[in-house]
Design an enzyme around this catalytic site. Structure first.
Site, PDB file in Angstrom:
ATOM      1  N   ASP A 100       0.718  -3.761   0.023  1.00 16.43           N
ATOM      2  CA  ASP A 100      -0.045  -4.726   0.817  1.00 16.43           C
ATOM      3  C   ASP A 100      -0.360  -6.025   0.053  1.00 16.43           C
ATOM      4  OD1 ASP A 100      -0.865  -5.101   3.407  1.00 16.43           O
ATOM      5  OD2 ASP A 100      -2.889  -4.318   3.100  1.00 16.43           O
TER       6      ASP A 100
ATOM      7  N   ARG B 277      -6.515 -10.532   7.246  1.00 13.85           N
ATOM      8  CA  ARG B 277      -6.910 -11.807   7.848  1.00 13.85           C
ATOM      9  C   ARG B 277      -8.256 -12.287   7.319  1.00 13.85           C
ATOM     10  NH1 ARG B 277      -6.536  -9.059  13.685  1.00 13.85           N
ATOM     11  NH2 ARG B 277      -4.931  -7.983  12.479  1.00 13.85           N
TER      12      ARG B 277
ATOM     13  N   LYS C 258      -7.824   4.601   7.028  1.00 17.00           N
ATOM     14  CA  LYS C 258      -6.521   4.891   7.632  1.00 17.00           C
ATOM     15  C   LYS C 258      -6.265   6.392   7.615  1.00 17.00           C
ATOM     16  CE  LYS C 258      -3.939   0.738   6.206  1.00 17.00           C
ATOM     17  NZ  LYS C 258      -3.586   0.212   7.534  1.00 17.00           N
TER      18      LYS C 258
ATOM     19  N   ASP D  73     -10.201  -2.287   8.498  1.00 18.61           N
ATOM     20  CA  ASP D  73      -8.779  -2.196   8.180  1.00 18.61           C
ATOM     21  C   ASP D  73      -8.017  -3.470   8.567  1.00 18.61           C
ATOM     22  OD1 ASP D  73      -6.450  -1.118   7.247  1.00 18.61           O
ATOM     23  OD2 ASP D  73      -6.113   0.189   8.988  1.00 18.61           O
TER      24      ASP D  73
ATOM     25  N   GLU E  67      -8.301  -6.219   7.226  1.00 16.73           N
ATOM     26  CA  GLU E  67      -8.871  -6.918   6.067  1.00 16.73           C
ATOM     27  C   GLU E  67      -8.036  -8.096   5.607  1.00 16.73           C
ATOM     28  OE1 GLU E  67      -6.838  -4.472   5.835  1.00 16.73           O
ATOM     29  OE2 GLU E  67      -5.487  -5.239   4.293  1.00 16.73           O
TER      30      GLU E  67
ATOM     31  N   LYS F  81      -1.018 -12.888   1.122  1.00 12.88           N
ATOM     32  CA  LYS F  81      -1.982 -11.779   1.205  1.00 12.88           C
ATOM     33  C   LYS F  81      -1.753 -10.890  -0.010  1.00 12.88           C
ATOM     34  CE  LYS F  81      -3.108  -7.529   3.780  1.00 12.88           C
ATOM     35  NZ  LYS F  81      -3.049  -6.776   5.055  1.00 12.88           N
TER      36      LYS F  81
ATOM     37  N   ASP G  51      -4.572  -0.890   0.342  1.00 12.61           N
ATOM     38  CA  ASP G  51      -5.289  -0.967   1.610  1.00 12.61           C
ATOM     39  C   ASP G  51      -5.538   0.441   2.148  1.00 12.61           C
ATOM     40  OD1 ASP G  51      -6.383  -1.575   4.045  1.00 12.61           O
ATOM     41  OD2 ASP G  51      -4.523  -2.381   4.928  1.00 12.61           O
TER      42      ASP G  51
HETATM   43  N1  BES Z   1      -1.805  -3.796   5.778  1.00 11.10           N
HETATM   44  C1  BES Z   1      -1.976  -3.463   7.139  1.00 11.10           C
HETATM   45  C2  BES Z   1      -0.743  -3.780   7.983  1.00 11.10           C
HETATM   46  C3  BES Z   1       0.489  -2.981   7.664  1.00 11.10           C
HETATM   47  C4  BES Z   1       0.752  -1.803   8.339  1.00 11.10           C
HETATM   48  C5  BES Z   1       1.402  -3.432   6.743  1.00 11.10           C
HETATM   49  C6  BES Z   1       1.893  -1.073   8.068  1.00 11.10           C
HETATM   50  C7  BES Z   1       2.552  -2.711   6.469  1.00 11.10           C
HETATM   51  C8  BES Z   1       2.804  -1.533   7.129  1.00 11.10           C
HETATM   52  C9  BES Z   1      -3.155  -4.219   7.712  1.00 11.10           C
HETATM   53  O1  BES Z   1      -4.194  -4.495   6.842  1.00 11.10           O
HETATM   54  C10 BES Z   1      -3.740  -3.367   8.801  1.00 11.10           C
HETATM   55  O2  BES Z   1      -4.246  -2.333   8.489  1.00 11.10           O
HETATM   56  N2  BES Z   1      -3.668  -3.839  10.040  1.00 11.10           N
HETATM   57  C11 BES Z   1      -4.192  -3.123  11.136  1.00 11.10           C
HETATM   58  C12 BES Z   1      -4.926  -4.099  12.019  1.00 11.10           C
HETATM   59  C13 BES Z   1      -5.748  -3.459  13.090  1.00 11.10           C
HETATM   60  C14 BES Z   1      -6.902  -2.668  12.481  1.00 11.10           C
HETATM   61  C15 BES Z   1      -6.279  -4.541  13.993  1.00 11.10           C
HETATM   62  C16 BES Z   1      -3.013  -2.479  11.862  1.00 11.10           C
HETATM   63  O3  BES Z   1      -1.941  -3.057  11.886  1.00 11.10           O
HETATM   64  O4  BES Z   1      -3.179  -1.381  12.373  1.00 11.10           O
HETATM   65 ZN    ZN Z   2      -3.665  -4.618   4.872  1.00 12.83          ZN
HETATM   66 MN    MN Z   3      -5.574  -2.884   6.711  1.00  9.18          MN
END
Ligand code: BES
Ligand code: ZN
Ligand code: MN
Length: 499
Positions: A290, A353, A279, A349, A351, A267, A272
């Site tokens: 990220d 996947r 966020k 968010d 994104e 990834k 992000d």
């Molecule tokens: N990049 C984030 C995940 C992340 C969070 C990595 C904290 C490192 C530290 C990812 O893109 C994300 O935002 N995931 C969301 C998914 C949700 C919207 C289903 C999450 O984990 O809140």
């Molecule tokens: Zn992310």
């Molecule tokens: Mn995200």
């Protein structure tokens, strides 16, 4: 930091710090210990007896030599039990000794000897020096005048490792060569992760990939137009809100003896923000990391350029930036990945996947024997496993076991998570093939993995969620200083090497 092999008696060496490693379960002191103890009028014995120094891993004792030895200080460094000692213990010991030296502002340090038998010698040297290199890493480029001097004062310049025979010298030199290759590769990944998003957009990820091209390694770059032609509608939609152009990167390592073809997919979201599903401020801070999965791919190829492996390796990532704007993708949009799978976007968010859908679908077209993706995918994985451990998800038992075995050796912790078939329901959409989020508040990291699974089809596949260990702000291990860790570079290189 330079590491040197020294074939001399340690007690004769001039240095800031002479380190004597000790086991907790070895009663008879070594010759070097006895000799140095004599010169110091019994100070070592006294320290061990009266100060009740216990040689546990992470425990150490510093003694001044008061001019009795060329070395300015002696350090007794605990290793813990000799019985069943593992690679990771040597690695941590190497990391502790460098940490200790930098706290003491010692520049020239010597590790007096390694109390191991012949069969464990190479492993001990390799892991000890690996830990030393990894813990000596500092990221300097943003240090201005206030911090520069401080970091310079604290960096160890040279670590000497004492050996006694020519055979040991040969073994040690091979072992150190290997640890240098692996740690340099890890630090390439760390540098990328630590570089801020203003300086590391998708195009700079391409530049970084160019740096690892060389013997046996080729690079194929896909620009936006090329990605459109390939039908990467999912990844392109994530990129749509950013003024930074997206890029697809495909590195190849070929070897005539290769029997297996393995794809590693990372990834690579260079920042992000969450996109329109923005966020909150605190959660956005830190999202320069990220792209860690992509950095790991580049690090692995850096290592491969110096190694001979019996596998063909494909390193793939799609670098994008996830931003909100008038051209951003929206919640409710339906986008189509390059294999024809349609995805209903519920949250912009989620994104990672969506970009991995196209990256894994692309990997599939290469007909690999297995696919491993590595991604900072979910905050839920941090909730489940904390900062120290990556989540491992897979559709294949043998692949799972291989990854666990490699992790045991490299000390990068992973934990197998379940993928119960009924959870596939979480990511089914009423209007498209899939939706990009699961059930609210329920097994978020598993939902992420369930979403990715169909893109691998029946190809053996594993997904490493490294949201926790990719970046550390609190020390979880002595060999992982603040910032990007380069998690997965050594793990996956070790994994590839075992074929
Ligand atoms: N990049 C984030 C995940 C992340 C969070 C990595 C904290 C490192 C530290 C990812 O893109 C994300 O935002 N995931 C969301 C998914 C949700 C919207 C289903 C999450 O984990 O809140
Ligand atoms: Zn992310
Ligand atoms: Mn995200």
């Amino acid at each position: 930091m330079k590491i040197e092999i020294i074939k001399r008696r340690p007690q004769a060496l001039d240095c800031d710090m002479l380190i004597i490693p000790l086991f907790s379960d070895t009663k008879r002191p070594s010759e070097v210990f006895i000799e140095i103890d004599e010169v110091l009028h019994g100070a070592l014995q006294q320290a061990v007896q009266y100060d009740q120094f216990v040689a546990k891993l992470g425990v150490s004792l510093i003694l001044p030599t008061l001019g009795h030895l060329p070395a300015k200080k002696i350090v007794l460094l605990g290793l813990g039990e000799k019985k069943g000692i593992k690679a990771d213990t040597w690695r941590k010991a190497g990391a502790y000794l460098v940490k200790l030296a930098s706290q003491q502002k010692a520049k020239q340090i010597v590790c007096s000897f390694l109390p191991v038998e012949a069969q464990g010698f190479s492993q001990a040297i390799e892991s000890l020096t690996e830990g030393a290199y990894l813990s000596a890493y500092r990221f300097h480029i943003y240090h201005g005048r206030l911090r520069k001097m401080e970091t310079e004062r604290q960096s160890v310049e040279r670590l000497g490792v004492c050996i006694s025979t020519d055979k040991e010298k040969r073994l040690a030199s091979d072992a150190i060569e290997r640890s240098r290759t692996l740690t340099e590769a890890t630090c390439v990944a760390r540098d990328l992760v630590n570089t801020t998003s203003q300086h590391l957009a998708p195009k700079q990820m391409v530049e970084a990939a160019k740096q690892v091209v060389g013997k046996n390694i080729e690079l194929h770059v896909m620009d936006k137009k090329h990605m459109e032609e390939l039908g990467m509608g999912a990844a392109l939609s994530v990129s749509a809100g950013s003024i930074e152009e997206p890029y697809g990167v495909h590195l190849t390592y070929k070897n005539r003896k290769a029997k297996k073809r393995i794809a590693i997919v990372g990834k690579a979201v260079t920042f992000d923000s969450g996109g329109l599903s923005l966020k909150p401020a605190e959660a956005m801070m830190g999202m320069k990391m990220d792209m860690s999965g992509g950095a790991t791919v580049i690090g692995i190829f850096k290592a491969l350029s110096a190694m001979k492996l019996n596998v063909e390796v494909h390193g793939i990532f799609i670098a994008v930036e996830n931003m909100p704007s008038g051209s951003a993708y929206r919640p409710g949009d339906v986008v189509t990945a390059m294999d024809g799978t349609t995805i209903e976007i519920h949250n912009t968010d989620a994104e990672g996947r969506v970009t991995l859908a196209d990256a894994i679908a692309y990997a599939k077209t290469l007909e690999p024997d297995m696919i491993i993706d590595i991604a900072t995918l979910t905050g839920a994985c941090i909730a489940a496993l904390g900062d120290d451990i990556a989540g491992l998800f897979s559709n294949n038992v043998r692949l799972t076991e291989r990854l666990k075995a490699a992790s045991e050796k490299t000390g990068e912790s992973i934990w197998e998570m379940p993928m119960p078939p009924q959870y596939m329901e979480f990511v089914k959409s009423p209007i498209a093939d899939l939706k990009n989020v699961g059930k609210k508040g329920s097994a978020g990291s598993i939902a992420g993995a369930m979403f990715l699974k169909p893109f691998a089809g029946d190809t053996p596949w594993a997904h490493l969620d490294i949201a926790g260990p990719a970046y550390v702000e609190r020390e979880t291990r002595p060999d992982m200083p603040y910032g990007g860790t380069g998690f997965g570079v050594r793990l996956l290189t070790e994994f590839l090497e075992r074929f």
